[in-house]
Design an enzyme around this catalytic site. Structure first.
Site, short mmCIF file in Angstrom:
data_model
loop_
_atom_site.label_atom_id
_atom_site.label_comp_id
_atom_site.label_asym_id
_atom_site.label_seq_id
_atom_site.Cartn_x
_atom_site.Cartn_y
_atom_site.Cartn_z
N ASN A 96 0.79 -0.70 0.02
CA ASN A 96 -0.05 0.23 -0.17
C ASN A 96 1.10 0.82 -0.31
OD1 ASN A 96 1.05 -0.03 2.86
ND2 ASN A 96 -1.39 0.20 4.20
N LYS A 110 -3.43 -3.46 13.22
CA LYS A 110 -3.89 -3.89 12.11
C LYS A 110 -3.45 -4.49 10.76
CE LYS A 110 -7.94 -0.93 10.29
NZ LYS A 110 -8.22 0.28 9.65
N TYR A 117 3.79 -2.45 18.33
CA TYR A 117 4.05 -3.34 17.17
C TYR A 117 4.94 -4.72 17.31
CZ TYR A 117 8.30 -4.83 13.68
OH TYR A 117 8.72 -5.49 12.85
#
Length: 328
Positions: free
Chosen positions: A33, A92, A146
């Site tokens: 992305n 996510k 993370y």
């Protein structure tokens, strides 16, 4: 050879994996992305008939037409400067993104390798860190977004393996460096080299006695490839066990770059690990893998890459505007 999907394909490891699988004769489907990835890392592959690129966020539904033999899930911010700016997206991609790709692997009957990290060990209480160590992680600290995303990745991957009999692999990646890193991504080697090239003092967080173990990217890619092609389903550390203090690293970079800047100290960030060294016994025994590139050789190659950047790349402060990616 088959067809492989690589997510996070425009990042450091993803782009080098694309190169490796093209070299091995695979059809490569690359997906990114471009939050932290950069198309220039893979643009040399665009003209090849066995390479495709999808600009896509894996936290939404992932569809790839046709057969897939392998999936390598490397889509995630990997440096503190990134995942502290986009904490929700980091969680996510570790949770929803991994779930989507495991579902795709199940549909395609593909083998999937997920990229975990040495950060699952947190600030370790054992040294070096072996795969059997469960870690010392602050789940609610700033780095937890993370660390916990990666720990969840491992858990759901093993759940799919046990419940759906999915063919899975898990690599725990220790600090890796080399060409195609971003100078401003917050990781210590590009940070030091960038400061040296700009004529700035080198910044050490804490007193510099904390340790890291740095693996050159070519060695890391070889380890990942061998793990994917092995029959081992549990996590494997891939990293270089030669440990170095951050103080020693700073002075090696100054010597490499011929700089005469000073080294200055700033406060240590919350939950920053004080030690990091992989136990690679499993990688040695199961994969017959050993890092081959010395730190001196790897630093020289990395410095040459950064030295050839233009002034705009060298002096820009931020890579992206991250705000739009933090919508829940």
């Amino acid at each position: 050879m088959g067809r492989v999907l690589i997510t996070g394909a425009a990042g450091l490891l993803g782009s080098h994996l694309c190169d490796r699988f093209i070299k091995e004769g695979f059809d490569v489907v690359a997906m990114d992305n471009l939050i932290t990835g950069d198309l220039k890392n893979i643009e040399h592959l665009f003209a090849l008939p066995n390479f495709q690129f999808y600009h896509h966020d894996v936290t939404t539904f992932v569809h790839v037409p046709g057969e897939l033999d392998y999936i390598l899930h490397f889509a995630s911010p990997a440096s503190p400067i990134d995942y502290l700016k986009i904490p929700i997206q980091t969680l996510k991609v570790g949770a929803m993104g991994t779930h989507n790709l495991l579902g795709l692997a199940k549909e395609k009957k593909a083998r999937i390798l997920i990229a975990s990290t040495s950060e699952v060990y947190g600030d370790p209480l054992v040294h070096p860190q072996a795969e059997e160590y469960y870690g010392n992680v602050n789940t609610i600290g700033p780095r937890g977004v993370y660390d916990e995303a990666k720990r969840f990745m491992e858990s759901i991957t093993m759940a799919y393996h046990r419940f759906h009999d999915l063919d899975t692999r898990i690599v725990r990646i220790f600090n890796t460096y080399g060409p195609r890193m971003r100078l401003n991504d917050g990781r210590v080697i590009p940070a030091f080299i960038g400061q040296a090239l700009r004529g700035e003092d080198l910044t050490i967080f804490g007193d510099g006695s904390q340790t890291r173990s740095f693996c050159y990217v070519d060695d890391q890619i070889e380890g990942i490839y061998k793990l994917l092609m092995s029959d081992y389903v549990y996590p494997v550390n891939i990293g270089n066990p030669k440990e170095i203090t951050i103080n020693q690293l700073a002075h090696e970079i100054l010597e490499l770059t011929g700089s005469d800047q000073k080294v200055i100290n700033k406060p240590l960030p919350a939950d920053d690990p004080l030690q990091r060294q992989p136990d690679i016994t499993k990688a040695n025994e199961i994969l017959d893998w050993f890092p081959a590139v010395s730190r001196k050789e790897g630093f020289a190659k990395t410095f040459e890459y950064f030295k050839n950047l233009n002034d705009e790349e060298l002096f820009k402060k931020e890579h992206k505007d991250f705000k739009k990616y933090n919508k829940v």
